[in-house]
Design a protein around this motif. Sequence first.
Motif, PDB file in Angstrom:
ATOM      1  N   ARG A   2      47.036  42.678  46.154  1.00  0.00           N
ATOM      2  CA  ARG A   2      46.718  42.825  44.732  1.00  0.00           C
ATOM      3  C   ARG A   2      48.008  43.132  43.959  1.00  0.00           C
ATOM      4  N   VAL A  40      46.258  48.550  43.470  1.00  0.00           N
ATOM      5  CA  VAL A  40      47.345  47.574  43.335  1.00  0.00           C
ATOM      6  C   VAL A  40      48.397  47.818  44.413  1.00  0.00           C
ATOM      7  N   ASP A 250      45.040  38.623  42.403  1.00  0.00           N
ATOM      8  CA  ASP A 250      44.656  38.765  43.812  1.00  0.00           C
ATOM      9  C   ASP A 250      45.092  37.545  44.599  1.00  0.00           C
TER      10      ASP A 250
END
Length: 385
Positions: A2, A40, A250
Motif C-alpha cells: 500500500r 500504508v 494498492d
Amino acid sequence: MRILHTSDWHIGRSFHGHATLVALHGVLETLAGQVRDRGVDVVVLAGDVFDSATPAAACYTLLTDALAAIRDAGAEVVVTSGNHDSAARLGFQAPFLARAGVHVRTDPRTLADPVTIDDEHGPVHFYGIPYLEPSIVRPLWPDETLRTQAQTMSHAMSLVRADLAVRGGRSVALAHCFAAGIEPTPGVEREIRQGTLDVVPLSVFDGPDYVALGHIHGRSELSARVRYAGAPLHYSFGEQHKPRGSWLVDLDARGLAGVEWLGLPVPRPLVTLTAPIDELLGDERFAVHEDSWVCAQYTDTAPQVDPMRRLRARFPHCATVVHAPAIVAEDSGSTYRERLRDAVSDTERIDAFLDHVRAGEGPSERERELLADVLDDRVRAEALA
C-alpha cells in the motif's frame, strides 16, 4: 503493498503574506495519521518539498517532524526534488537518511537505480526521478538531444525501463513535470516549459505499474496508473475549488490493484466574494464566510477609499481586494492627456479627471450641481478681487 502518493508540500510558502507553517504542520499530522490508520507501507513525495532553494530553519524542522511522524506510523518514505528545491540541500546526507527508512533521490545519475522494498509478493522498485532541467543535465548524457523537458523525461524513462527489464517485478516511478492533458493554475506553478515544447507526452510514462507525478497543485488522473496528487494546502485562490489530499495506491502480486482518493482537511477555507462593497460589508448572505480566507471583488463602478481596511473589519482574513466594476465604460479612444488638452472649460477638465480616476464614471447630477456652485463662487470672488 500500500502506497500513499503526495507531492508539492512547498514548506515555507506564504499565502498573500501570511505564513503557512502552522497550517501545513497540522495537515501533515493528519496525513501521518492516515498512514497509520490505513496501513500504508510506503509514502512517495514527488518533488517541491520546499518552496525555496534556501528554506528557513523552521522549514527543516517541519520536514523533520513530518518525516518522523510518517516513519513512526510505519511507512518508509521515498522523496524526490522538484523545481523549487535545491537538490543539493534536499539530498544532503541521503545515505544516512536511507538507513532510517527515508530515501531521498536528487541525483539524476542514479534515477535508474531504484529503492527496492519487499512485500509478501516480492520486490517493488521505486524509481525516483528528480526535476530535470535540460541545460543542467545535458552534460550527463552528451550523446542525447536534450533541449526540452519532454526529451529529457523521455530519456530518463528509457533508462528506467531498461533497468526494469533486467530486474523484473513491480515498479513505481516518481517525476516532477508538466504532463500532457494538464493545465497549470495561473500564477501558482512556476513555469518549467516554453510554449508547448516542454509538455511531456503521456506515453513517456509507459512501463511502471504506477507513476506518481508532482508539480501541478490540483489532483488529476491522466490514466488509471498516471496521476497528480496536488498540494496538501491551498496556496492560491486559483486553487480554492480543488480538493486537497493524496492517492492511496494498492499493488498486488500482478501490479496495480486499486487507487483511492484520501482527502485532507482544509484549515481555513478559501472563497471569492463578488458584490458591491456595501453588500460585502453588510449583507447577511456573506456571514458564513467571515472566518474564511477572502478574495473580495467589489463591483462598484468607482474605486473605493481604503477598501481593505473596511473589509477586514468584517472579514479578518481578507487576503486580497480586487476592483472589478460590473459596468465598464466604453473606451472613447481619447487618452486622459488628450481630454485635458482639448478641454475648454474647468467643468470639462473636472469631468475628464473624474472619468479617469473612476474608471469611466463621471460626476453625478448632484456632484455637477455642487461643482457648478463652487465654480460660480470662484468666478464671483475673482470678479470682486
